[in-house]
Structures are given as C-alpha cells and as structure tokens.
Design a protein around this motif. Structure first.
Motif, PDB file in Angstrom:
ATOM      1  N   PHE A   1     146.818 -48.597  -2.386  1.00  0.00           N
ATOM      2  CA  PHE A   1     145.707 -47.419  -2.261  1.00  0.00           C
ATOM      3  C   PHE A   1     145.258 -46.389  -2.432  1.00  0.00           C
ATOM      4  CE2 PHE A   1     143.114 -46.340   0.727  1.00  0.00           C
ATOM      5  CZ  PHE A   1     141.302 -46.668   0.250  1.00  0.00           C
ATOM      6  N   GLY A   2     146.990 -45.431  -1.852  1.00  0.00           N
ATOM      7  CA  GLY A   2     146.772 -44.004  -2.024  1.00  0.00           C
ATOM      8  C   GLY A   2     146.764 -43.744  -3.847  1.00  0.00           C
ATOM      9  N   SER A   3     147.012 -44.611  -4.152  1.00  0.00           N
ATOM     10  CA  SER A   3     147.231 -44.361  -6.471  1.00  0.00           C
ATOM     11  C   SER A   3     145.890 -44.076  -6.346  1.00  0.00           C
ATOM     12  CB  SER A   3     148.434 -44.822  -6.538  1.00  0.00           C
ATOM     13  OG  SER A   3     149.207 -45.069  -6.525  1.00  0.00           O
ATOM     14  N   PHE A   4     145.252 -45.359  -6.092  1.00  0.00           N
ATOM     15  CA  PHE A   4     143.969 -45.199  -6.935  1.00  0.00           C
ATOM     16  C   PHE A   4     143.141 -44.307  -5.823  1.00  0.00           C
ATOM     17  CE2 PHE A   4     146.116 -49.367  -7.685  1.00  0.00           C
ATOM     18  CZ  PHE A   4     145.824 -49.056  -8.982  1.00  0.00           C
ATOM     19  N   PHE A   5     142.858 -44.128  -5.046  1.00  0.00           N
ATOM     20  CA  PHE A   5     142.223 -42.996  -3.627  1.00  0.00           C
ATOM     21  C   PHE A   5     142.677 -42.097  -4.857  1.00  0.00           C
ATOM     22  CE2 PHE A   5     141.505 -40.363  -0.712  1.00  0.00           C
ATOM     23  CZ  PHE A   5     140.831 -40.410  -0.131  1.00  0.00           C
ATOM     24  N   THR A   6     143.842 -41.518  -5.597  1.00  0.00           N
ATOM     25  CA  THR A   6     144.243 -40.558  -5.937  1.00  0.00           C
ATOM     26  C   THR A   6     143.636 -40.139  -7.506  1.00  0.00           C
ATOM     27  OG1 THR A   6     146.433 -39.929  -4.141  1.00  0.00           O
ATOM     28  CG2 THR A   6     146.154 -38.525  -6.423  1.00  0.00           C
ATOM     29  N   THR A   7     143.314 -41.348  -7.842  1.00  0.00           N
ATOM     30  CA  THR A   7     143.001 -40.943  -9.387  1.00  0.00           C
ATOM     31  C   THR A   7     140.626 -41.118  -8.489  1.00  0.00           C
ATOM     32  OG1 THR A   7     144.426 -43.135  -9.513  1.00  0.00           O
ATOM     33  CG2 THR A   7     142.738 -43.060 -11.021  1.00  0.00           C
ATOM     34  N   GLY A   8     140.857 -41.474  -7.791  1.00  0.00           N
ATOM     35  CA  GLY A   8     139.135 -41.757  -7.704  1.00  0.00           C
ATOM     36  C   GLY A   8     138.968 -39.785  -7.466  1.00  0.00           C
ATOM     37  N   LEU A   9     139.683 -39.786  -6.683  1.00  0.00           N
ATOM     38  CA  LEU A   9     139.204 -38.104  -6.579  1.00  0.00           C
ATOM     39  C   LEU A   9     139.465 -37.238  -7.783  1.00  0.00           C
ATOM     40  CD1 LEU A   9     141.139 -37.499  -2.538  1.00  0.00           C
ATOM     41  CD2 LEU A   9     138.681 -37.425  -3.298  1.00  0.00           C
ATOM     42  N   GLY A  10     140.515 -37.898  -8.391  1.00  0.00           N
ATOM     43  CA  GLY A  10     140.493 -36.757  -9.661  1.00  0.00           C
ATOM     44  C   GLY A  10     139.058 -36.946 -11.037  1.00  0.00           C
ATOM     45  N   TYR A  11     138.794 -38.270 -10.653  1.00  0.00           N
ATOM     46  CA  TYR A  11     137.372 -37.933 -11.020  1.00  0.00           C
ATOM     47  C   TYR A  11     136.436 -37.636 -10.145  1.00  0.00           C
ATOM     48  CZ  TYR A  11     138.541 -41.962 -14.900  1.00  0.00           C
ATOM     49  OH  TYR A  11     139.480 -42.568 -15.718  1.00  0.00           O
ATOM     50  N   VAL A  12     136.309 -37.505  -8.906  1.00  0.00           N
ATOM     51  CA  VAL A  12     135.280 -37.352  -7.853  1.00  0.00           C
ATOM     52  C   VAL A  12     135.053 -35.592  -9.043  1.00  0.00           C
ATOM     53  CG1 VAL A  12     134.654 -35.881  -6.046  1.00  0.00           C
ATOM     54  CG2 VAL A  12     135.142 -38.229  -6.466  1.00  0.00           C
ATOM     55  N   PHE A  13     136.116 -34.809  -8.564  1.00  0.00           N
ATOM     56  CA  PHE A  13     136.771 -33.497  -9.186  1.00  0.00           C
ATOM     57  C   PHE A  13     136.365 -33.117 -10.019  1.00  0.00           C
ATOM     58  CE2 PHE A  13     139.308 -33.092  -4.823  1.00  0.00           C
ATOM     59  CZ  PHE A  13     138.769 -32.299  -4.414  1.00  0.00           C
ATOM     60  N   THR A  14     136.381 -34.270 -11.294  1.00  0.00           N
ATOM     61  CA  THR A  14     136.189 -33.499 -12.555  1.00  0.00           C
ATOM     62  C   THR A  14     134.932 -34.045 -13.162  1.00  0.00           C
ATOM     63  OG1 THR A  14     138.199 -34.636 -13.736  1.00  0.00           O
ATOM     64  CG2 THR A  14     136.778 -34.382 -14.819  1.00  0.00           C
ATOM     65  N   ILE A  15     133.986 -34.193 -12.136  1.00  0.00           N
ATOM     66  CA  ILE A  15     132.876 -34.681 -11.806  1.00  0.00           C
ATOM     67  C   ILE A  15     132.139 -33.534 -12.199  1.00  0.00           C
ATOM     68  CG2 ILE A  15     131.077 -35.614 -11.300  1.00  0.00           C
ATOM     69  CD1 ILE A  15     132.712 -38.084 -11.671  1.00  0.00           C
ATOM     70  N   LEU A  16     132.534 -32.747 -10.552  1.00  0.00           N
ATOM     71  CA  LEU A  16     132.357 -31.639  -9.496  1.00  0.00           C
ATOM     72  C   LEU A  16     132.594 -30.137 -11.006  1.00  0.00           C
ATOM     73  CD1 LEU A  16     133.529 -31.974  -6.036  1.00  0.00           C
ATOM     74  CD2 LEU A  16     131.012 -32.668  -6.924  1.00  0.00           C
ATOM     75  N   GLY A  17     133.739 -31.314 -10.942  1.00  0.00           N
ATOM     76  CA  GLY A  17     133.848 -29.796 -12.474  1.00  0.00           C
ATOM     77  C   GLY A  17     132.367 -29.593 -13.126  1.00  0.00           C
ATOM     78  N   PHE A  18     132.198 -30.835 -13.902  1.00  0.00           N
ATOM     79  CA  PHE A  18     131.438 -30.535 -15.143  1.00  0.00           C
ATOM     80  C   PHE A  18     129.675 -30.253 -14.542  1.00  0.00           C
ATOM     81  CE2 PHE A  18     128.103 -32.670 -16.931  1.00  0.00           C
ATOM     82  CZ  PHE A  18     128.496 -32.405 -18.807  1.00  0.00           C
ATOM     83  N   VAL A  19     129.577 -30.703 -13.266  1.00  0.00           N
ATOM     84  CA  VAL A  19     128.316 -30.284 -12.351  1.00  0.00           C
ATOM     85  C   VAL A  19     128.495 -28.554 -11.935  1.00  0.00           C
ATOM     86  CG1 VAL A  19     126.714 -30.724 -10.438  1.00  0.00           C
ATOM     87  CG2 VAL A  19     127.807 -32.205 -11.715  1.00  0.00           C
ATOM     88  N   PHE A  20     129.485 -28.308 -12.257  1.00  0.00           N
ATOM     89  CA  PHE A  20     129.156 -27.028 -11.360  1.00  0.00           C
ATOM     90  C   PHE A  20     129.076 -25.839 -12.594  1.00  0.00           C
ATOM     91  CE2 PHE A  20     131.862 -23.234 -11.480  1.00  0.00           C
ATOM     92  CZ  PHE A  20     130.877 -22.430  -9.979  1.00  0.00           C
ATOM     93  N   GLY A  21     129.949 -26.448 -13.733  1.00  0.00           N
ATOM     94  CA  GLY A  21     129.937 -26.249 -15.177  1.00  0.00           C
ATOM     95  C   GLY A  21     128.230 -25.476 -15.882  1.00  0.00           C
ATOM     96  N   ASN A  22     127.743 -26.882 -15.234  1.00  0.00           N
ATOM     97  CA  ASN A  22     126.097 -26.569 -15.836  1.00  0.00           C
ATOM     98  C   ASN A  22     124.857 -26.153 -14.932  1.00  0.00           C
ATOM     99  OD1 ASN A  22     123.327 -28.561 -15.339  1.00  0.00           O
ATOM    100  ND2 ASN A  22     123.403 -29.044 -17.629  1.00  0.00           N
ATOM    101  N   LEU A  23     125.438 -26.171 -13.481  1.00  0.00           N
ATOM    102  CA  LEU A  23     125.093 -25.392 -12.424  1.00  0.00           C
ATOM    103  C   LEU A  23     124.808 -23.776 -13.017  1.00  0.00           C
ATOM    104  CD1 LEU A  23     124.869 -27.752  -9.405  1.00  0.00           C
ATOM    105  CD2 LEU A  23     122.726 -27.499 -11.488  1.00  0.00           C
ATOM    106  N   GLN A  24     126.535 -23.711 -13.600  1.00  0.00           N
ATOM    107  CA  GLN A  24     126.633 -21.974 -13.401  1.00  0.00           C
ATOM    108  C   GLN A  24     125.462 -21.944 -13.913  1.00  0.00           C
ATOM    109  OE1 GLN A  24     128.156 -20.111 -15.603  1.00  0.00           O
ATOM    110  NE2 GLN A  24     129.054 -22.079 -16.914  1.00  0.00           N
ATOM    111  N   TYR A  25     125.193 -21.972 -15.315  1.00  0.00           N
ATOM    112  CA  TYR A  25     124.728 -22.028 -16.767  1.00  0.00           C
ATOM    113  C   TYR A  25     123.459 -22.115 -16.601  1.00  0.00           C
ATOM    114  CZ  TYR A  25     122.669 -22.437 -21.597  1.00  0.00           C
ATOM    115  OH  TYR A  25     122.142 -22.553 -22.965  1.00  0.00           O
ATOM    116  N   ARG A  26     122.701 -22.787 -16.240  1.00  0.00           N
ATOM    117  CA  ARG A  26     121.277 -22.791 -15.825  1.00  0.00           C
ATOM    118  C   ARG A  26     120.793 -21.908 -14.964  1.00  0.00           C
ATOM    119  NH1 ARG A  26     120.350 -29.315 -14.025  1.00  0.00           N
ATOM    120  NH2 ARG A  26     119.183 -28.269 -12.763  1.00  0.00           N
ATOM    121  N   TRP A  27     121.416 -21.274 -14.076  1.00  0.00           N
ATOM    122  CA  TRP A  27     120.962 -19.989 -13.151  1.00  0.00           C
ATOM    123  C   TRP A  27     122.004 -18.848 -13.993  1.00  0.00           C
ATOM    124  CZ3 TRP A  27     124.436 -16.035 -11.776  1.00  0.00           C
ATOM    125  CH2 TRP A  27     124.418 -15.424 -10.362  1.00  0.00           C
TER     126      TRP A  27
END
Length: 195
Positions: free
Chosen positions: A135-161
C-alpha cells in the motif's frame, strides 16, 4: 536517486540555449516551452519526495553507505535544480496553460510505468520502500501525482498573478499618459501567443 529530474532540467536548459533566438511561435520553441513546464511541475514532486521520503530513508539505511559527498550531490540535484528551474519559470513568463497538463501527467505516468516494470522484473526496488506490491508504494506514487499537479497549478497561478499585476501597472501608466497626451498610446496592443 532522482537523476531523471536532473536530466529533464538539463534537457530544458540545453534546448533553451539552442533555440533562444527562435520565434516564440515556432515548433522548436513550443517543444522547449512544454519541456520547461514538465520540468517545473515535476520539480515539486522531486524536491518534496526527496526531502520527505528519500533523504530520511537514506539517513537510516546503514547498508547504503552513503558518504557526505553523495548526500551533498543528491541535495544539489534534488533541491537546487528544482529551485533554479522555478526561478527560470517565474522570470520567463511560462504560462502553464491547461492544455499542457496532459503532457505533464503523461510524462509522470511514463516514468512511473517504467519504474514499476523495472522494479517488478528485476525484483529489486530503485527507491526505498517502493516495491509496487505494498500500500505504501501506491500511496507514495499517488503523492507524486498530487505534488506534480500542485506544481502545475502553482505555475499557472504565479503566471496569472504576475501578468495581472503588470496589466494593472500598464493600464495605470496608460491612463496617466492619456491625461497628458491622449493620442500617444491610442494604438497600444499587447503581444501574446498561444501554444
């Protein structure tokens, strides 16, 4: 350990220098642009997974025999590179438009699948605790997707700001100039392009 992130950053920087004089609407620059957004979005995942998961596991793993120089190099690759790539994104107005999201998730998925196939076929894990069975493997992988999505959202928000702030400054400047000489800026049209 997260060398793949270093290589995508290196690819972005190399192509940036190679095509720095290309037209912003050219295919070569569009590819560089997307690679930069991929590198920056994945930088969130790389940096936080290194600090929160890999570095603590390295510190307690006596069998790894990491030297201080190894850990210093890993910190440069996994902390300094993400900071530098984000500085580049912020200074160079990368937009992170939603139509590029598929490239970022596609790249991360391709990496995760490659990692899973390697780990399951060789029977050994490249990263501590990621065996693709627990389970820990898939949890860690899921966090990878979450942090990557956060990176993309941060990029979009900093540009718009940043663009919103500059647009307000331009409008204020134009309004002030209009009062003193109304015809001077009547043909002003901002330049932009879409990828």
């Amino acid at each position: 350990i997260c060398i793949w992130g270093f290589f995508i950053n290196l690819l972005f920087l190399t192509l940036s220098f190679k095509f720095q004089n290309a037209e912003p609407s050219s295919l070569s620059w569009k590819i560089v642009y997307i690679i930069g957004e991929i590198a920056a979005s994945l930088a969130f995942f790389i940096c936080f997974s290194f600090l929160g998961y890999l570095l603590p596991n390295i510190a307690v793993d006596d069998s790894a025999h990491f030297k201080l120089t190894d850990i210093a190099l890993l910190m440069i690759i996994n902390i300094v590179c993400p900071i530098l790539i984000w500085a580049d994104m912020i200074f160079n107005y990368f937009k992170f438009p939603k139509q590029h999201f598929k490239f970022i998730i596609g790249t991360l998925t391709a990496y995760m699948l490659t990692l899973m196939i390697y780990t399951l076929s060789k029977g050994q894990s490249l990263y501590p605790g990621i065996d693709w069975k627990s389970f820990g493997s898939f949890f860690t992988t899921g966090l990878g997707y979450v942090f990557t999505i956060l990176g993309f959202v941060f990029g979009n928000l900093q540009y718009r700001w940043k663009v919103g702030k500059e647009a307000k400054d331009i409008v204020t400047t134009l309004q002030m100039k209009e009062v003193s000489s109304p015809d001077k800026f009547s043909n002003y049209h901002p330049i932009s392009f879409e990828i």
